[in-house]
Structures are given as C-alpha cells and as structure tokens.
Motif scaffolding. Structure first.
Motif, PDB file in Angstrom:
ATOM      1  N   LYS A   6     -12.519  84.147  45.085  1.00 53.51           N
ATOM      2  CA  LYS A   6     -11.095  83.843  45.245  1.00 53.51           C
ATOM      3  C   LYS A   6     -10.382  85.035  45.883  1.00 53.51           C
ATOM      4  O   LYS A   6      -9.534  84.864  46.760  1.00 53.51           O
ATOM      5  CB  LYS A   6     -10.468  83.486  43.899  1.00 53.51           C
ATOM      6  N   SER A   7     -10.740  86.229  45.451  1.00 58.74           N
ATOM      7  CA  SER A   7     -10.166  87.436  46.041  1.00 58.74           C
ATOM      8  C   SER A   7     -10.555  87.561  47.507  1.00 58.74           C
ATOM      9  O   SER A   7      -9.737  87.971  48.342  1.00 58.74           O
ATOM     10  CB  SER A   7     -10.625  88.674  45.268  1.00 58.74           C
ATOM     11  N   LEU A   8     -11.780  87.208  47.832  1.00 53.84           N
ATOM     12  CA  LEU A   8     -12.222  87.247  49.231  1.00 53.84           C
ATOM     13  C   LEU A   8     -11.422  86.281  50.099  1.00 53.84           C
ATOM     14  O   LEU A   8     -11.120  86.584  51.259  1.00 53.84           O
ATOM     15  CB  LEU A   8     -13.716  86.919  49.339  1.00 53.84           C
ATOM     16  N   ARG A   9     -11.074  85.131  49.546  1.00 49.56           N
ATOM     17  CA  ARG A   9     -10.258  84.171  50.303  1.00 49.56           C
ATOM     18  C   ARG A   9      -8.897  84.765  50.650  1.00 49.56           C
ATOM     19  O   ARG A   9      -8.414  84.619  51.768  1.00 49.56           O
ATOM     20  CB  ARG A   9     -10.082  82.873  49.517  1.00 49.56           C
ATOM     21  N   LEU A  10      -8.296  85.444  49.680  1.00 45.13           N
ATOM     22  CA  LEU A  10      -7.002  86.076  49.959  1.00 45.13           C
ATOM     23  C   LEU A  10      -7.175  87.240  50.926  1.00 45.13           C
ATOM     24  O   LEU A  10      -6.365  87.414  51.840  1.00 45.13           O
ATOM     25  CB  LEU A  10      -6.329  86.537  48.665  1.00 45.13           C
ATOM     26  N   GLU A  11      -8.213  88.025  50.761  1.00 46.29           N
ATOM     27  CA  GLU A  11      -8.482  89.109  51.714  1.00 46.29           C
ATOM     28  C   GLU A  11      -8.608  88.559  53.129  1.00 46.29           C
ATOM     29  O   GLU A  11      -8.004  89.088  54.075  1.00 46.29           O
ATOM     30  CB  GLU A  11      -9.760  89.863  51.351  1.00 46.29           C
ATOM     31  N   ASN A  12      -9.388  87.525  53.299  1.00 53.83           N
ATOM     32  CA  ASN A  12      -9.602  86.955  54.634  1.00 53.83           C
ATOM     33  C   ASN A  12      -8.314  86.410  55.231  1.00 53.83           C
ATOM     34  O   ASN A  12      -8.058  86.581  56.425  1.00 53.83           O
ATOM     35  CB  ASN A  12     -10.688  85.883  54.594  1.00 53.83           C
ATOM     36  N   GLU A  84      -6.518  82.111  39.358  1.00 53.80           N
ATOM     37  CA  GLU A  84      -6.020  80.829  39.859  1.00 53.80           C
ATOM     38  C   GLU A  84      -4.850  81.073  40.803  1.00 53.80           C
ATOM     39  O   GLU A  84      -4.722  80.424  41.839  1.00 53.80           O
ATOM     40  CB  GLU A  84      -5.605  79.921  38.706  1.00 53.80           C
ATOM     41  N   GLY A  85      -4.003  82.021  40.453  1.00 52.11           N
ATOM     42  CA  GLY A  85      -2.887  82.397  41.316  1.00 52.11           C
ATOM     43  C   GLY A  85      -3.350  83.024  42.618  1.00 52.11           C
ATOM     44  O   GLY A  85      -2.771  82.774  43.678  1.00 52.11           O
ATOM     45  N   VAL A  86      -4.400  83.823  42.551  1.00 51.06           N
ATOM     46  CA  VAL A  86      -4.971  84.426  43.760  1.00 51.06           C
ATOM     47  C   VAL A  86      -5.428  83.327  44.712  1.00 51.06           C
ATOM     48  O   VAL A  86      -5.151  83.366  45.910  1.00 51.06           O
ATOM     49  CB  VAL A  86      -6.146  85.373  43.409  1.00 51.06           C
ATOM     50  N   GLU A  87      -6.103  82.344  44.163  1.00 49.08           N
ATOM     51  CA  GLU A  87      -6.578  81.226  44.982  1.00 49.08           C
ATOM     52  C   GLU A  87      -5.412  80.458  45.605  1.00 49.08           C
ATOM     53  O   GLU A  87      -5.423  80.132  46.796  1.00 49.08           O
ATOM     54  CB  GLU A  87      -7.436  80.290  44.132  1.00 49.08           C
ATOM     55  N   ARG A  88      -4.377  80.215  44.827  1.00 45.56           N
ATOM     56  CA  ARG A  88      -3.197  79.510  45.352  1.00 45.56           C
ATOM     57  C   ARG A  88      -2.461  80.361  46.384  1.00 45.56           C
ATOM     58  O   ARG A  88      -1.937  79.836  47.369  1.00 45.56           O
ATOM     59  CB  ARG A  88      -2.267  79.093  44.213  1.00 45.56           C
ATOM     60  N   ALA A  89      -2.427  81.671  46.178  1.00 43.01           N
ATOM     61  CA  ALA A  89      -1.780  82.567  47.150  1.00 43.01           C
ATOM     62  C   ALA A  89      -2.526  82.540  48.477  1.00 43.01           C
ATOM     63  O   ALA A  89      -1.911  82.518  49.551  1.00 43.01           O
ATOM     64  CB  ALA A  89      -1.710  83.989  46.599  1.00 43.01           C
ATOM     65  N   LEU A  93      -0.851  81.354  51.941  1.00 41.53           N
ATOM     66  CA  LEU A  93      -0.841  82.215  53.115  1.00 41.53           C
ATOM     67  C   LEU A  93      -1.514  81.520  54.292  1.00 41.53           C
ATOM     68  O   LEU A  93      -0.995  81.552  55.414  1.00 41.53           O
ATOM     69  CB  LEU A  93      -1.518  83.546  52.799  1.00 41.53           C
ATOM     70  N   ASN A  94      -2.631  80.869  54.062  1.00 49.07           N
ATOM     71  CA  ASN A  94      -3.297  80.135  55.137  1.00 49.07           C
ATOM     72  C   ASN A  94      -2.416  79.015  55.675  1.00 49.07           C
ATOM     73  O   ASN A  94      -2.353  78.801  56.888  1.00 49.07           O
ATOM     74  CB  ASN A  94      -4.640  79.585  54.662  1.00 49.07           C
ATOM     75  N   GLU A  95      -1.744  78.294  54.793  1.00 51.73           N
ATOM     76  CA  GLU A  95      -0.847  77.218  55.229  1.00 51.73           C
ATOM     77  C   GLU A  95       0.302  77.794  56.060  1.00 51.73           C
ATOM     78  O   GLU A  95       0.680  77.233  57.096  1.00 51.73           O
ATOM     79  CB  GLU A  95      -0.298  76.443  54.029  1.00 51.73           C
ATOM     80  N   PHE A  96       0.870  78.899  55.628  1.00 54.98           N
ATOM     81  CA  PHE A  96       1.939  79.552  56.375  1.00 54.98           C
ATOM     82  C   PHE A  96       1.455  79.928  57.777  1.00 54.98           C
ATOM     83  O   PHE A  96       2.140  79.670  58.769  1.00 54.98           O
ATOM     84  CB  PHE A  96       2.421  80.803  55.629  1.00 54.98           C
ATOM     85  N   LEU A  97       0.269  80.503  57.865  1.00 54.82           N
ATOM     86  CA  LEU A  97      -0.270  80.898  59.174  1.00 54.82           C
ATOM     87  C   LEU A  97      -0.494  79.687  60.062  1.00 54.82           C
ATOM     88  O   LEU A  97      -0.224  79.744  61.274  1.00 54.82           O
ATOM     89  CB  LEU A  97      -1.573  81.689  58.997  1.00 54.82           C
ATOM     90  N   ARG A  98      -0.963  78.582  59.495  1.00 56.32           N
ATOM     91  CA  ARG A  98      -1.121  77.360  60.282  1.00 56.32           C
ATOM     92  C   ARG A  98       0.229  76.863  60.795  1.00 56.32           C
ATOM     93  O   ARG A  98       0.357  76.447  61.945  1.00 56.32           O
ATOM     94  CB  ARG A  98      -1.808  76.274  59.453  1.00 56.32           C
ATOM     95  N   GLU A  99       1.240  76.901  59.933  1.00 57.95           N
ATOM     96  CA  GLU A  99       2.580  76.437  60.306  1.00 57.95           C
ATOM     97  C   GLU A  99       3.159  77.235  61.468  1.00 57.95           C
ATOM     98  O   GLU A  99       3.717  76.661  62.402  1.00 57.95           O
ATOM     99  CB  GLU A  99       3.534  76.536  59.115  1.00 57.95           C
ATOM    100  N   ILE A 100       3.055  78.536  61.391  1.00 59.74           N
ATOM    101  CA  ILE A 100       3.697  79.356  62.435  1.00 59.74           C
ATOM    102  C   ILE A 100       2.890  79.404  63.719  1.00 59.74           C
ATOM    103  O   ILE A 100       3.423  79.786  64.757  1.00 59.74           O
ATOM    104  CB  ILE A 100       4.015  80.784  61.955  1.00 59.74           C
ATOM    105  N   ASN A 101       1.633  78.989  63.668  1.00 62.36           N
ATOM    106  CA  ASN A 101       0.788  79.008  64.861  1.00 62.36           C
ATOM    107  C   ASN A 101       0.664  77.639  65.515  1.00 62.36           C
ATOM    108  O   ASN A 101      -0.175  77.439  66.372  1.00 62.36           O
ATOM    109  CB  ASN A 101      -0.605  79.563  64.518  1.00 62.36           C
TER     110      ASN A 101
END
Length: 102
Positions: A6-12, A84-89, A93-101
C-alpha cells in the motif's frame, strides 16, 4: 508486506506526480519506507503542492479537499486504519492525476 505494498502504491503515485524516476526523492521522503513510518500525509502534501501553486481557485479547492480528507493520517490511529488510509490516498492521488491530465 501487505501494508508495504500500500505504501508502494502511494510512493509510485507521488513519484508520478512529481516526475521522479527513482525512489527517495525530496531527501528520502518520497519513499514507501518513509510512508511505512507514518509519513503518508507528508508525501501526499508534497506530491500535490506543485499543482496547487499555479492552480485556478477551483483546482486549489479540489487539492485542499484531498489534503483535508487525509489529515487524519497524522493522528494516533491503528495500523489498520493508517494503511487503509494510505491505500485510499494513493487512489485519490492517482484519480487527481488522471483528472488533470485529461
């Protein structure tokens, strides 16, 4: 190990947001090991900060909402709730990046 993934997902996601090629950016902060040590909120804020600076008021509000919704990651919470919060974060963040791109 499951929580570290989960931490790796947020790192990436943060590396993608900041256009970093390798782990440990910003003095080792953009790294799953740092996130494992309860640094997820810091990583999220660092990843979103460059977008906030020159954003429209509407986008600044969107970024603020994301940050506000994960403020609790700094609190004294259980490991289960934290990761669980890390995973949701990471998802947010990924959704935000998709939105702005788009």
């Amino acid at each position: 190990m499951r929580d570290h993934m989960k931490s790796l997902r947020l790192e990436n996601a943060a590396r993608r947001a900041l256009n970093l090629d390798s782990r440990g950016g910003i003095a080792g902060v953009i790294d799953a090991d740092f996130i494992d040590q309860r640094g997820a909120f810091t990583v999220l804020v660092a990843a979103l900060s460059p977008y906030y600076k020159d954003a429209s008021p509407e986008l600044q509000e969107r970024i603020s909402q994301i940050v506000d919704s994960f403020y609790y990651l700094q609190d004294d919470i259980s490991d289960e709730e934290y990761f669980e919060g890390v995973e949701r974060a990471a998802e947010a963040l990924n959704e935000f990046l998709r939105e702005i791109n788009r």
